[in-house]
Design an enzyme around this catalytic site. Sequence first.
Site, short mmCIF file in Angstrom:
data_model
loop_
_atom_site.label_atom_id
_atom_site.label_comp_id
_atom_site.label_asym_id
_atom_site.label_seq_id
_atom_site.Cartn_x
_atom_site.Cartn_y
_atom_site.Cartn_z
CE LYS A 54 78.00 70.77 0.27
NZ LYS A 54 78.92 69.40 -0.23
CD GLN A 98 80.57 67.38 2.15
OE1 GLN A 98 79.65 67.92 1.89
NE2 GLN A 98 81.47 67.62 1.19
CG ASP A 121 75.85 65.79 -4.13
OD1 ASP A 121 76.40 67.10 -4.47
OD2 ASP A 121 76.44 65.51 -3.18
#
Length: 289
Positions: A54, A98, A121
């Site tokens: 990422k 994460q 997200d």
Amino acid sequence: MSAKIIDGVKHARQLRADLSAQISDFVAQTGHRPKLKVILVGSDPASRLYVSNKARACRDVGIESVTIELSSSVTLPELLEVIDAANEDSTVHGILVQLPLPPHLPVRAVLERISVDKDVDGFHMYNVGGLVVGSTVFSPCTPYGVQKLLEAEQIPIAGQNVVVVGASNIVGKPTALMLMQRDATVCICHAKTRDLAQFTILADILVVAAGRPGLILGPMVKTGAVVIDVGINRLPDGRIVGDVDFDAVRQRASHITPVPGGVGPMTITMLLHNTLVAARALTGKALSS
Ligand code: NAP
């Protein structure tokens, strides 16, 4: 029939080139660079790899990314404090924690702490609710990538029978909701579905996200169906495969995504997209206040 292979790498490259140009314009116009803060808890090797991928993708398109690494023994109050600081920091536009988290940390409490304006997200309950009523700001990245692949291949969604295999909060359910918003007729299957094949055979578009290699066999797929394989599984011999028996299903489908090289590259691309959306919205808000 031998299916057209949907090249996720190619589509992701095109989208990222476009994003890169949009980010250059944004920086030139506002003097601000989109910034993503990634919070990594613990040292799980797969999570580390995802986070470094990422960060690299951000760099490639001109997004600044900062990774905060926390020990796997971090307490919930300590983690929430880190999220609060990122929420308060006006130079940060996107925040990503994460997953998975170590078992002692309640995932929902952590995700709900992220500002809805920085939830790139798309996992905050506010954004999940937006999927239901059709006004989401940040769509979750993998389902969004699936939708973008279908669009890029000019595959019609409205009126199609879509079967989603997998009902997780991060892939299966949001994929179903997003395609329903696009007027598909959607069926969701999961581990307790009896006789999976009776559902999958009806699909014009079959999206599989179960994490079970070899789950979808040739006879389970309608001739001419579009098959999107989200699964990522590492076999004992080290090979990475999806959930679909690629060689057999390819003989029946009209389109199929490979693993790797299908949905995977699109997921990070949509994270980049969401970070730019967040940067635009937050910068616009700051300028008008
Ligand atoms: P997950 O949280 O483990 O959810 C799996 C879902 O599949 C559950 O709903 C489960 O049903 C269902 N399932 C399991 N076995 C099944 C079976 N035999 N028949 C029907 N349904 C079954 O996994 P996830 O996070 O959604 O991820 C799914 C897969 O996608 C994994 O392989 C993951 O690595 C991959 N993935 C890929 C990307 C990408 O960018 N390409 C991104 C995220 C995830 P129950 O709900 O009944 O347990």
